[in-house]
Design an enzyme around this catalytic site. Structure first.
Site, PDB file in Angstrom:
ATOM      1  N   HIS B  55       0.865  -1.181   0.000  1.00 10.98           N
ATOM      2  CA  HIS B  55       0.000   0.000   0.000  1.00 10.98           C
ATOM      3  C   HIS B  55       0.906   1.238   0.000  1.00 10.98           C
ATOM      4  O   HIS B  55       2.061   1.172   0.438  1.00 10.98           O
ATOM      5  CB  HIS B  55      -0.892   0.006   1.244  1.00 10.98           C
ATOM      6  N   GLU B  57       1.030   3.845   1.858  1.00  9.06           N
ATOM      7  CA  GLU B  57       1.553   4.236   3.177  1.00  9.06           C
ATOM      8  C   GLU B  57       2.742   3.367   3.590  1.00  9.06           C
ATOM      9  O   GLU B  57       3.740   3.854   4.120  1.00  9.06           O
ATOM     10  CB  GLU B  57       0.468   4.099   4.260  1.00  9.06           C
ATOM     11  N   CYS B  85      -6.005   1.711   6.103  1.00  8.24           N
ATOM     12  CA  CYS B  85      -6.595   0.440   6.548  1.00  8.24           C
ATOM     13  C   CYS B  85      -5.913   0.010   7.855  1.00  8.24           C
ATOM     14  O   CYS B  85      -4.996   0.676   8.333  1.00  8.24           O
ATOM     15  CB  CYS B  85      -6.415  -0.624   5.472  1.00  8.24           C
ATOM     16  N   CYS B  88      -2.080  -0.417   7.516  1.00 10.51           N
ATOM     17  CA  CYS B  88      -1.338   0.846   7.420  1.00 10.51           C
ATOM     18  C   CYS B  88      -1.424   1.650   8.718  1.00 10.51           C
ATOM     19  O   CYS B  88      -0.444   2.278   9.124  1.00 10.51           O
ATOM     20  CB  CYS B  88      -1.834   1.644   6.222  1.00 10.51           C
TER      21      CYS B  88
END
Lengths: 151, 151
Positions: B55, B57, B85, B88
């Protein structure tokens, strides 16, 4: 007293945890198995790697996904020596891990049976089967010994 | 009507999100700032990288930690186009990010103001300051356009 023998993947996860302790990392190890074959293993390495995301589970998931050339680890099992945190539980969801086996519970940092309880959230997209407590005594003793030496 | 101009880091996070869409990745971008300097940026890349943890992040946090040679991103800000999420949000805690700025809310996958609410758990070791909604319209439109094309 006879102990039920530990399954091989948990033996290997415990060995990886021991190797982490030797490097000054918190002793946590993880192994990923697909169709009975170990496809990735890793230990906790945030200090060594200068990477706050380098938990054993994240590293094992990344290695397994690389090995399979697929971002999804469908039909894979993750064996880990400690209850996963929110970050790792989230990664397990994204990877679509089928079964999660962990040794010791972690009331402080765990997010499976504690805290954020990631898999129990109504929006959780994928819920692995979860089996806890396999190798608990050995995993907990590794952690206790590590923190005892550092006090 | 005059719009308040978007802060530069969110502009760059939106540009990274656009780049992701061009590669067939869900358009989410992230930027890490320390003392007013951008030290890392990244976009969502799980398909390209065969990595379910890739992801925006996580990639930005890993790059920033590499750049600083430190697993802790103390005094750093994370700017991201979508509510993080659980994975993260957990990484943000481990990295000790000081301030989190995100654009669009994510009722389905978010774990800051939805679902696992990682920072609100009593055991949460570190809570960043959180600012939501900066660049929300632009970030949401990028996501809508991406999924509209794929339907």
């Amino acid at each position: 007293m006879t102990h039920w023998p530990l399954p091989l993947p948990m033996h290997r996860a415990l060995a990886a945890a021991k190797a982490a302790a030797g490097l000054g990392e918190v002793p946590i190890g993880a192994v990923i198995v697909k169709h009975g074959q170990v496809i990735a293993e890793a230990h906790n390495a945030p200090r060594t790697d200068h990477d706050p995301t380098a938990h054993a589970e994240i590293l094992a998931i990344r290695r397994a996904a690389q090995a399979l050339g697929d971002e999804r680890l469908t039909e894979c099992e993750l064996w880990v020596t400690l209850e996963p945190c929110a970050m790792c539980a989230g990664a397990i969801v994204h990877a679509r891990i089928a079964r999660l086996y962990y040794a010791a519970s972690d009331p402080k940092g765990g997010a499976v049976e504690h805290g954020a309880r990631v898999f129990e959230q109504p929006q959780c997209l994928h819920r692995p089967e979860v089996y806890a407590g396999i190798g608990e005594a050995q995993a907990a003793e590794l952690l206790r010994a590590f923190f005892r030496e550092r006090r």
